[in-house]
Each structure stands twice: as C-alpha cells, then as structure tokens.
Enzyme design. Structure first.
Site, short mmCIF file in Angstrom:
data_model
loop_
_atom_site.label_atom_id
_atom_site.label_comp_id
_atom_site.label_asym_id
_atom_site.label_seq_id
_atom_site.Cartn_x
_atom_site.Cartn_y
_atom_site.Cartn_z
N HIS A 1 -7.74 3.35 3.51
CA HIS A 1 -7.32 4.16 4.86
C HIS A 1 -8.97 4.35 5.30
O HIS A 1 -9.14 4.42 6.40
CB HIS A 1 -6.78 5.66 4.63
N ASP B 1 0.94 -1.34 0.01
CA ASP B 1 -0.12 0.08 -0.05
C ASP B 1 1.15 1.14 0.06
O ASP B 1 2.04 1.02 0.41
CB ASP B 1 -0.89 0.11 1.05
N SER B 2 0.33 2.33 -0.17
CA SER B 2 0.99 3.62 -0.22
C SER B 2 1.52 3.91 1.18
O SER B 2 2.33 4.87 1.50
CB SER B 2 0.05 4.65 -0.93
N CYS C 1 -10.90 3.74 -0.59
CA CYS C 1 -9.44 3.97 -0.17
C CYS C 1 -9.21 3.17 1.06
O CYS C 1 -10.10 3.29 1.91
CB CYS C 1 -9.15 5.33 0.01
N CYS D 1 -4.29 -1.21 -2.37
CA CYS D 1 -4.53 0.48 -2.54
C CYS D 1 -5.13 0.59 -3.73
O CYS D 1 -4.89 0.04 -4.91
CB CYS D 1 -2.59 0.92 -2.76
N GLU E 1 -3.53 9.10 8.42
CA GLU E 1 -2.13 8.77 8.83
C GLU E 1 -1.58 9.64 10.04
O GLU E 1 -0.75 9.15 10.83
CB GLU E 1 -1.34 9.45 7.54
#
Length: 278
Positions: A193, A17-18, A191, A80, A159
């Site tokens: 996240h 993932d990013s 996404c 991702c 994040e």
C-alpha cells in the site's frame, strides 16, 4: 521444478494481496512485462492482514492460491508483505509452480543502495513483528543495521483514498520521526500500500533517504524468473483479449473505482467471489 515443463508461457500470472495494495505490484508488472496476462485477487473482505495471526494469514493465503490455480496460472506473486512474511515458506512447499513474494526483492535492492548501512523498514505490525526483513538482510550482509517501524494506520488511510491529505501527512510525520532521528539513508516501503503515499513519505524523510519500492523490484525479479524458466509470453494480447482479470472478496465497485485511480489501463470490472469456498 519438474512440473515447470507443463507450464505454458501464455498462461496468466496469479497475483494476490490483502486488498488494493497489490495493485502497485500489478502496475509494475504491466509496465515491465506488458505481454503478460494477469489474474488478481484482493481480499477486501478480510483486510488488513497485518493485525492477523500467522495461522490465519496462512489459511487465507492457501485459499487464495487454490482459487488462482483454477485459472491454470503459471506462477503466483504474493503481493503482500505480511503474507510473504507469514505464508510464503508454507506455500512454496504446498504448490508445484514458481511462487515469489515481495520481501526478498525489496531487501536486496535496499542493500544495493544504502551508503551508511542504516536501513529503515516501515510495514504492518505483522511484517515488523516477523523480523523477516532483518533476518533476510542480515543473511546477505552482517554490516548493516535494520530499524523497523510498524505503521498500522497507513493501510486504512490508503484504502479510504486519503493519499494526499493533511491527516496522512501528520500520521506519517509521527511514524517517521524516530527513523529520521537515527539517520537512516534507505527506507523500505514494506507494505504494497505504501508506494501509493510515496510522495508524502519522500517529502517527510527528505532527499538524503532513498525510498525502496519492493513492488518495482518484485516485477523485475518476476521478469527475470520467467525468462530463466522460458515462461515469458512472447505474443502481445489479441484485440479485445481479456488480458487482466480482477477478483475481490467484497465491495467490487469500490475496488474498481480505486483501481482505476492507480492503474491507467481501464479496469472495467471486478468480480466478487466467496473465497471461503476454496
């Protein structure tokens, strides 16, 4: 694929993932197929991917795949949405092991649950701009309408650990207002996240809207794929086995703190690697 015969069931699954969002996919894999070994890479030095060009995302993804393959992984999960949208087709052509993304499982699940055919997708600018959810869902069913909304601030908020915070609540209200107004009944968290702020999103859209978590759907599809290829690991890991390994491109200590708040399996360490070398 011909080379599948060479793959071993006890080989690890590669996931990337990013940044930290892909940990939601890892968490679901741990729950659905607990015997599996996992090697995870989070590109914490270059997050977010959502504002990058397709060419850049493909280059990053190819580097990470080369790194993961040094562990003789039996399959790769692109955890991702941006990389799934921009790079998955290229990666599928490049490598000779099974690889799956998070877009298709989430899209299929949304079609299964929608009642009025009005499906919302929230994601990064890149994922929304790629129209990948719209194209894929429309191929499966032309009688639905897809409404995409880019939510670029969600990734940095997650994040930073602001999962339950008045700032996140307010930004979510602004982003989701137009989707609520057009009466969607299904919302894809496009996404990885975003499941980490699922309770906030659910509170804002209300009970009439079903939230679709592609991380969960991807873990189910991964299990099904491994079963069909006879690559499920039947043996539980031995005592003291290094079942889960985590790597990042920057800030390993911060990653470990965040990971341990999401995954309750005791992530003791993560190692920083120079991904540009791959």
């Amino acid at each position: 694929m011909e080379t599948n015969r060479e793959l071993r069931g006890n080989a690890p699954i590669g996931v990337f993932d990013s940044g930290v969002g892909g940990l939601t996919v890892v968490r679901e894999i741990m729950r659905q197929i607990p015997n599996e070994r996992i090697v995870y890479f989070g590109d914490t030095a270059r997050v977010p991917y959502g504002s990058k060009s397709q060419e850049t995302v493909i280059r990053y993804s190819e580097q990470i795949v080369r790194f993961l393959r040094t562990f003789q992984v039996k399959t790769i999960v692109v955890a991702c949405n941006t990389a799934s949208a921009y790079a998955l087709d290229t990666l599928e052509q490049d490598i000779d092991i099974p690889i799956i993304g998070v877009v298709r499982p989430g899209a299929k699940a949304a079609l299964d649950v929608t009642r009025n055919g009005r499906i919302g997708v929230i994601a990064t600018e890149a994922t929304i701009g790629s129209q990948i959810y719209t194209e894929y869902i429309s191929k499966l069913n032309t009688n639905v309408t897809i409404y995409g909304k880019a939510c670029p601030l969600f990734v940095p908020l997650v994040e930073e650990g602001l999962l339950e915070d008045p700032v996140t609540d307010e930004i979510a209200r602004r982003y989701l207002a137009e989707l609520i107004d057009i009466d969607i009944d299904t919302l894809i968290l496009g996404c990885t996240h975003y499941p980490l702020i699922r309770s906030t999103l659910g509170k804002i859209v209300g009970d009439r809207v079903t939230l679709v978590n592609p991380a969960y759907e991807t873990a189910l599809e991964l299990k099904s794929m491994l079963q069909s290829l006879h690559l499920l690991n039947d043996d539980p890991p031995g005592l003291g086995a290094n079942q889960y390994r985590f790597f990042v491109s920057d800030k390993a200590e911060k990653f470990v703190r965040f990971a341990n708040s999401i995954i309750k399996y005791g992530i003791l360490s993560a190692k920083a690697v120079n991904i540009e070398e791959y």
